[in-house]
Design an enzyme around this catalytic site. Structure first.
Site, PDB file in Angstrom:
ATOM      1  N   TYR A 323       0.846  -1.308  -0.028  1.00  7.96           N
ATOM      2  CA  TYR A 323       0.149  -0.022   0.019  1.00  7.96           C
ATOM      3  C   TYR A 323       0.750   1.507   0.001  1.00  7.96           C
ATOM      4  O   TYR A 323       0.160   2.333   0.217  1.00  7.96           O
ATOM      5  CB  TYR A 323      -0.791  -0.219   1.251  1.00  7.96           C
ATOM      6  CG  TYR A 323      -1.447  -0.965   1.723  1.00  7.96           C
ATOM      7  CD1 TYR A 323      -2.426  -1.633   0.650  1.00  7.96           C
ATOM      8  CD2 TYR A 323      -1.484  -1.453   3.010  1.00  7.96           C
ATOM      9  CE1 TYR A 323      -3.184  -2.950   1.244  1.00  7.96           C
ATOM     10  CE2 TYR A 323      -2.191  -2.765   3.353  1.00  7.96           C
ATOM     11  CZ  TYR A 323      -3.099  -3.510   2.580  1.00  7.96           C
ATOM     12  OH  TYR A 323      -3.636  -4.587   3.100  1.00  7.96           O
ATOM     13  N   CYS A 349      14.258 -10.267  -2.680  1.00  3.56           N
ATOM     14  CA  CYS A 349      14.355 -10.182  -4.267  1.00  3.56           C
ATOM     15  C   CYS A 349      13.381  -9.154  -5.312  1.00  3.56           C
ATOM     16  O   CYS A 349      12.759 -10.088  -6.072  1.00  3.56           O
ATOM     17  CB  CYS A 349      14.935 -11.296  -4.970  1.00  3.56           C
ATOM     18  SG  CYS A 349      15.679 -11.095  -6.653  1.00  3.56           S
ATOM     19  N   GLU A 350      12.992  -8.134  -4.684  1.00  2.00           N
ATOM     20  CA  GLU A 350      12.194  -7.194  -5.196  1.00  2.00           C
ATOM     21  C   GLU A 350      12.419  -6.055  -5.213  1.00  2.00           C
ATOM     22  O   GLU A 350      12.583  -5.610  -3.997  1.00  2.00           O
ATOM     23  CB  GLU A 350      10.837  -7.614  -4.669  1.00  2.00           C
ATOM     24  CG  GLU A 350      10.227  -8.787  -4.753  1.00  2.00           C
ATOM     25  CD  GLU A 350       9.446  -9.331  -6.193  1.00  2.00           C
ATOM     26  OE1 GLU A 350       9.107  -8.262  -6.845  1.00  2.00           O
ATOM     27  OE2 GLU A 350       9.370 -10.548  -6.339  1.00  2.00           O
ATOM     28  N   TYR A 378      -1.644  -6.644  11.151  1.00  2.00           N
ATOM     29  CA  TYR A 378      -1.460  -6.826   9.574  1.00  2.00           C
ATOM     30  C   TYR A 378       0.308  -6.916   9.230  1.00  2.00           C
ATOM     31  O   TYR A 378       0.746  -6.560   8.221  1.00  2.00           O
ATOM     32  CB  TYR A 378      -2.000  -5.775   8.802  1.00  2.00           C
ATOM     33  CG  TYR A 378      -3.484  -5.781   8.734  1.00  2.00           C
ATOM     34  CD1 TYR A 378      -4.363  -6.774   8.475  1.00  2.00           C
ATOM     35  CD2 TYR A 378      -4.155  -4.591   9.524  1.00  2.00           C
ATOM     36  CE1 TYR A 378      -5.702  -6.731   8.835  1.00  2.00           C
ATOM     37  CE2 TYR A 378      -5.359  -4.564   9.652  1.00  2.00           C
ATOM     38  CZ  TYR A 378      -6.183  -5.539   9.307  1.00  2.00           C
ATOM     39  OH  TYR A 378      -7.525  -5.701   9.581  1.00  2.00           O
TER      40      TYR A 378
END
Ligand SMILES: Cc1ncc(COP(=O)(O)O)c(C=O)c1O
Length: 419
Positions: A323, A349-350, A378
């Protein structure tokens, strides 16, 4: 038993960040990182703030397990008198194991499978919050098969903009949740011919992290209007379910207080004389938890900032990547303020694995521990094994002492499901 020092929750004591008086650095050293740390005192305080705000108005708080359903947290809330909102049959199972009675469980969810519905009906939960005409038909067929009456609420989609992040706004007609008001009226008209279906409440939930009272008040007014009309027509409603959604201050900005929130809702519903059910999750759990992570590496980013690579990322706290959510990040030892610019990133790995953008902090070095604040809701609940990363340990601080309430997952735990 050692007593907590100072107020509930997370604050600085002699420069060091503590949880209910216990230094977070000590917990990180013993429990390892990444680790979620929760304040029992703050969980209790947050729950009671909402509960007490009702004063003598009849109500029930159904803590939304989706926010954080770790068993010890669920039990702590049960001990305070909370009931629960479950969003899957697995959350119902956790609720049962945490000691909640079926009569304390409302079952929500936009896609309840036939098996989930059957489980909830057989258990006799307080109500099933129905999200479509089709689901009501499936529920009726089940009631006929099992030869029992089923208590249900209709979740109305009020077409109200919660003005939250689009991914957590649920009350617009274009969102997948609930039944539009016109369709709900058409359903009510069929109920006299459906003796096994017992309508006990109108349910609304317009979104999460809602920081303005207006949408919450409008949804409550709509639910009260519909309930009043149904009462006039002879439906023996038992309560109004106004969902959850109250936001918390992730960045220090103003949010409605528990008493402003509850006052607004009671102000709308009082004329029906019906008790209010609320399903708060975030407002209770978010501020009561932090995620501790250790700096792995620091390397240059651009002329004015460095990357600080920490051992927690989107696998342990998905909200920033999902978000673009903001969470305060600060070192647990020494001063919180500094003049160095960092992009705080996780090890996954992003490129979206950014925990905090453009943060001004004291100089960080490998080995330093940072706290990512307001991670009690969350956080652990949305964690994943991406990159085969193990689910972190969880720690509860209570009465000046801490204990591991979930041990760190191992690769063996993961592989035990595989062949
Ligand atoms: C139906 C329902 N009730 C309660 C909640 C809990 O919301 P929050 O954690 O924002 O209080 C949610 C979450 O989105 C929900 O979908």
């Amino acid at each position: 038993m050692p007593q907590p020092t100072g107020p509930a929750g997370f604050f600085r004591l002699d420069h060091d960040l503590v949880c209910d008086g216990v230094p977070l650095a000590a917990i990180a050293a013993r429990a390892g990182t990444p680790v979620y740390v929760y304040s029992a005192a703050l969980l209790r305080e947050r729950y009671r703030a909402i509960d007490d705000a009702f004063t003598d108005y009849p109500h029930a708080l159904h803590y939304a397990l989706k926010a954080n359903s770790t068993l010890a947290i669920a039990r702590l809330l049960r001990d305070l008198g909370s009931a629960v909102d479950a969003n899957s049959v697995w959350e119902i199972e956790v609720a049962r194991r945490a000691g909640f009675e079926p009569s304390q469980i409302v079952f929500t969810g936009v896609g309840k499978t036939p098996a989930e519905l059957e489980c909830a009906v057989a258990l006799g939960v307080k109500a099933i919050n129905v999200e479509s005409a089709g689901e009501l038909e499936r529920l009726e067929a089940l009631a006929q098969k099992l030869g029992q009456t089923v208590r249900f609420a209709i979740r109305i989609n009020p077409d109200i903009d919660a003005k939250s992040h689009p991914h957590i706004s649920t009350g617009l007609r274009v969102n997948k949740f609930g039944v539009p008001l016109d369709d709900a009226h058409a359903l009510f008209a069929t109920l006299k011919e459906r003796p096994l279906l017992s309508l006990v409440a109108i349910h609304v939930h317009v979104g999460s992290q809602v920081t303005s009272l207006d949408p919450l008040r409008r949804a409550a007014a709509m639910a009260a209007d519909v309930s009043a009309e149904l009462l006039r027509r002879g439906f023996p409603l038992r309560y109004v379910d106004l969902g959850g959604g109250l936001g918390v201050s992730y960045d220090g900005g103003a949010v409605p207080s528990a008493s402003e929130y509850v006052g607004a809702l009671v102000g709308e519903v009082r004329r029906t004389s019906l008790p209010i059910v609320l399903e708060p999750g975030r407002a209770i759990a978010a501020p009561a938890g932090v995620l501790l992570a250790r700096v792995i590496d620091v390397k240059p980013r651009d002329a004015s900032s460095d990357f600080a690579i920490i051992d927690a990322g989107m696998t342990e706290l998905l909200r920033p990547a999902l978000y673009d959510a903001y969470h305060r990040i600060e070192p647990v030892a020494g001063d919180a303020a500094g003049d160095r610019q960092y992009e705080i990133v996780g090890p996954v790995c992003e490129s979206s694995d950014v925990v905090g953008r453009d943060r001004t902090l004291p100089a960080l070095a490998p080995g330093d521990v940072v706290a990512i604040r307001d991670a009690g809701a969350y956080g652990s609940a949305m964690a994943s094994n991406y990159n085969r990363r193990p689910l972190p340990a969880e720690v509860l601080v209570d009465g000046g002492e801490w204990r591991v309430i979930r041990r760190r997952q191992t690769v063996d735990d993961q592989l035990s499901l595989e062949s």
